[in-house]
Design a protein around this motif. Sequence first.
Motif, mmCIF file in Angstrom:
data_model
loop_
_atom_site.group_PDB
_atom_site.id
_atom_site.type_symbol
_atom_site.label_atom_id
_atom_site.label_comp_id
_atom_site.label_asym_id
_atom_site.label_seq_id
_atom_site.Cartn_x
_atom_site.Cartn_y
_atom_site.Cartn_z
ATOM 1 N N GLY A 66 0.823 -1.202 0.000
ATOM 2 C CA GLY A 66 0.000 0.000 0.000
ATOM 3 C C GLY A 66 0.853 1.246 0.000
ATOM 4 N N GLU A 67 0.192 2.385 -0.134
ATOM 5 C CA GLU A 67 0.882 3.663 -0.111
ATOM 6 C C GLU A 67 -0.064 4.738 0.381
ATOM 7 N N SER A 68 0.532 5.866 0.741
ATOM 8 C CA SER A 68 -0.283 6.990 1.161
ATOM 9 C C SER A 68 -1.047 7.518 -0.045
ATOM 10 N N HIS A 69 -2.254 8.027 0.192
ATOM 11 C CA HIS A 69 -3.120 8.442 -0.905
ATOM 12 C C HIS A 69 -3.473 9.915 -0.780
ATOM 13 N N ASN A 70 -2.959 10.716 -1.726
ATOM 14 C CA ASN A 70 -3.317 12.132 -1.756
ATOM 15 C C ASN A 70 -3.590 12.587 -3.188
ATOM 16 N N GLY A 71 -3.832 11.613 -4.080
ATOM 17 C CA GLY A 71 -4.119 11.929 -5.473
ATOM 18 C C GLY A 71 -2.881 12.129 -6.320
ATOM 19 N N GLN A 72 -1.686 12.087 -5.704
ATOM 20 C CA GLN A 72 -0.452 12.264 -6.441
ATOM 21 C C GLN A 72 0.472 11.094 -6.168
ATOM 22 N N LYS A 73 1.190 10.664 -7.207
ATOM 23 C CA LYS A 73 2.143 9.569 -7.081
ATOM 24 C C LYS A 73 3.542 10.140 -7.186
ATOM 25 N N ARG A 74 4.313 10.010 -6.120
ATOM 26 C CA ARG A 74 5.669 10.544 -6.089
ATOM 27 C C ARG A 74 6.588 9.514 -5.439
ATOM 28 N N TYR A 75 7.586 9.063 -6.185
ATOM 29 C CA TYR A 75 8.552 8.116 -5.639
ATOM 30 C C TYR A 75 9.958 8.624 -5.957
ATOM 31 N N TRP A 76 10.722 8.964 -4.940
ATOM 32 C CA TRP A 76 12.074 9.481 -5.140
ATOM 33 C C TRP A 76 13.046 8.326 -5.362
ATOM 34 N N PHE A 273 -4.566 -3.773 8.946
ATOM 35 C CA PHE A 273 -3.162 -3.805 9.356
ATOM 36 C C PHE A 273 -2.475 -2.493 8.973
ATOM 37 N N GLN A 274 -2.729 -2.004 7.758
ATOM 38 C CA GLN A 274 -2.103 -0.761 7.326
ATOM 39 C C GLN A 274 -2.536 0.414 8.193
ATOM 40 N N ASP A 275 -3.796 0.435 8.583
ATOM 41 C CA ASP A 275 -4.256 1.484 9.497
ATOM 42 C C ASP A 275 -3.503 1.405 10.822
ATOM 43 N N ALA A 276 -3.312 0.183 11.317
ATOM 44 C CA ALA A 276 -2.585 0.005 12.579
ATOM 45 C C ALA A 276 -1.130 0.456 12.443
ATOM 46 N N VAL A 277 -0.545 0.231 11.272
ATOM 47 C CA VAL A 277 0.829 0.678 11.026
ATOM 48 C C VAL A 277 0.905 2.203 11.051
ATOM 49 N N THR A 349 -14.434 -1.697 3.819
ATOM 50 C CA THR A 349 -15.166 -0.624 3.138
ATOM 51 C C THR A 349 -16.444 -0.269 3.866
ATOM 52 N N GLU A 350 -17.044 -1.245 4.543
ATOM 53 C CA GLU A 350 -18.269 -0.980 5.297
ATOM 54 C C GLU A 350 -17.978 -0.437 6.690
ATOM 55 N N SER A 351 -16.882 -0.901 7.288
ATOM 56 C CA SER A 351 -16.543 -0.461 8.644
ATOM 57 C C SER A 351 -15.038 -0.526 8.846
ATOM 58 N N PRO A 352 -14.349 0.638 8.796
ATOM 59 C CA PRO A 352 -12.902 0.651 9.021
ATOM 60 C C PRO A 352 -12.507 0.546 10.494
ATOM 61 N N PHE A 353 -13.483 0.459 11.385
ATOM 62 C CA PHE A 353 -13.175 0.311 12.817
ATOM 63 C C PHE A 353 -12.408 -0.985 13.024
ATOM 64 N N ASN A 354 -11.241 -0.873 13.610
ATOM 65 C CA ASN A 354 -10.347 -2.024 13.760
ATOM 66 C C ASN A 354 -10.583 -2.717 15.091
ATOM 67 N N ARG A 355 -11.342 -3.788 15.041
ATOM 68 C CA ARG A 355 -11.692 -4.514 16.261
ATOM 69 C C ARG A 355 -10.517 -5.277 16.844
#
Length: 686
Positions: A66-76, A273-277, A349-355
């Motif tokens: 995964g990657e951060s999402h801000n509408g732009q793709k930038r990889y140095w 998992f990504q949210d927890a990270v 998608t229905e519930s991002p709450f991480n139980r």
Amino acid sequence: MEIMTNQRFRKAGKYLRAIIILSLIAFALAVIMIAGVLLYAKILGPPPLAVPQSTLFYANDGTVIGESHNGQKRYWVDLSDISPYLVDATISIEDRKFYSHHGFDFIRIGGAVLADVKAMAKVQGASTISQQYARNLFLAHEKTWTRKLKEVFYTIRLEMNYSKKEILEGYLNTIYYGHGAYGAEAASQFFFGKSAKDLTLAEASILAGVPKGASIYSPLASLENAQRRQKIILNTMVANDFIKKEAAEDALNEPLTIIGKHPHTKLQTAPYFQDAVRQALKTELKLDDRTIALGGLKVYTTLDLKQQEAAEQTVEEIIDKDSEIQAALVSMNPKNGHVKAMVGGRDYTESPFNRAVQAIRQPGSTIKPLLYYAALENGFTPSTLMRSEQTTFRFDDGRADYMPKNFNSQYADGDITMVQALALSDNIFAVKTHLFLGMDTLVNTAKKFGLSTKMNPVPSLALGTSGVRVIEMANAYSLFANGGKKVSPVLITRVENYHGDIIYEQSKEAIPVLRPDLTYVMTQMLTGIFDPKLNGYTSVTGRSVIDDMTRTYAGKSGSTDTDSWMIGYSPQAVSAVWTGYDKGKTITRTADKSYAKNIWVQFMEKAHEELSVKGFKPVKGTVGVFVNPENGKLATDQCPIKRLTYFAEGTEPTEYCTDHLLYQEEAPAKNGKPAKRPWYKRIFGR
């Protein structure tokens, strides 16, 4: 006439001297101003090259998840990781004198001014790569004199403080190629589905033409325009001696495959998992949201893709699609705390709450192993006996009477051992133990095992009435699995900044906090829930999944009216599963109550498919003896059931079971001769 001519000459001389003096003054002022600007630029030092970039998340095998999402793709990427063809094509078309000027190509600027004057419009640009890089870094793209002056100043600062290599690398990593792709790497991935270092001459020459106008020269916008621009670029590369004419012709004729798709565009892999990270980056590394989203970080995690797939697949297969019951699962490596899989709910998608990490639920009987470990430390053994019967506990301090019940109100109505009480999940035995030890003992033990939620020192704590988190319960059981060493859940192993510098590396070591001998005794007791030899007034609680097991596990199930749990482990993995309703609705259906066990056993079997079969090896200071499960005494040959049970050395039973010796008949005669009476009959009689 002569006098008038001399007067004109004298007058013209005055003007000429004035012009010369003014010119010298203007020149001096210009020199002073330029010197001042240069001095000021030097004093300010290098401008920060803080470029927004996408943060990437990796699984433990290096796969991007995964990657951060801000509408732009930038990889140095480093300049060495960009195809030389793209580097040469860019210099050739954008700024062929890049290596010889100091930020400004004055000849080119003059030519552009003349062209603009002739056309009476802005028809030709003269910005160098350094100027474009300065604009990309620090300025908006509006066409004003103020912006142009700032661009000049930032260009001077860049040229004074950074090498040509650094400027070129920065430019190629920030230039916009259209379609949300900033920089050569993002553009290469988008257009051709490959890394920038692998671009061919044909691909590089197409890509180098896009920044002039993505809406015009992108091969997705107009392949004809893109190829026309490509031809111009290849010709300039030939003219500037970057390539031979034959190579240019081959590149023009090379067929291209345009992908037109960004990699990892959706948050598909282990979203909980990504949210927890991300949360760990904030709480443990103290990084802010902007740095996490736009800092170009490379975050290496502990996620095992095979285990994650098994976890998600098992939850989906086991729970009825029409059911509202939710689920959470955490799998860990007990040796180091690395979280290998995480499910925080049935549909992100229905519930991002991480139980798995956010919900606090009652653990039920899964808290009992912590209680019984404390009991072992206080002189109990697996053979310790207490009476299991319906009991009302009354207190002298004004508290209300407490009357716990066993499942289905079944009791032994007699003495049972601690190991059998654990296997049958006898509540009376647990509450008696809890009260005998003192209610603060379990509270303190829970903290020792890493539970951070508040524990109320009440009689019902022994039955798991104080809420816990799934990830912390998985971690607590890791201490049993690893021999008593305290670990913490680990999600991130390493974090690098966009330069590749390591800014964090996980280095926590397991710390011994439990007695290894008692930890092993506890593990052997926890294998009992899957051992029918410990059946008593009811069956062992793991009976329904025994047939699905292909190796030895230790574990404990637990349930309340609203929660269903199963936590267990092998030497290689520990997993905790919770199922229930989000709003605490009572679980009524029998099938719903079995979800946690079924998810747990099927996941554990999948997770171990490629692992060797390992048992729990006895440790120093433990002794294994065969006992009669009914009374905890040493078993004789005549005991109908005997089970190998481990004790801390010196605490093993010494008394033999006599329940099955006093009523044995004489052995039948052999070869016509009566058999000799067994030793126990000679001692105890009939």
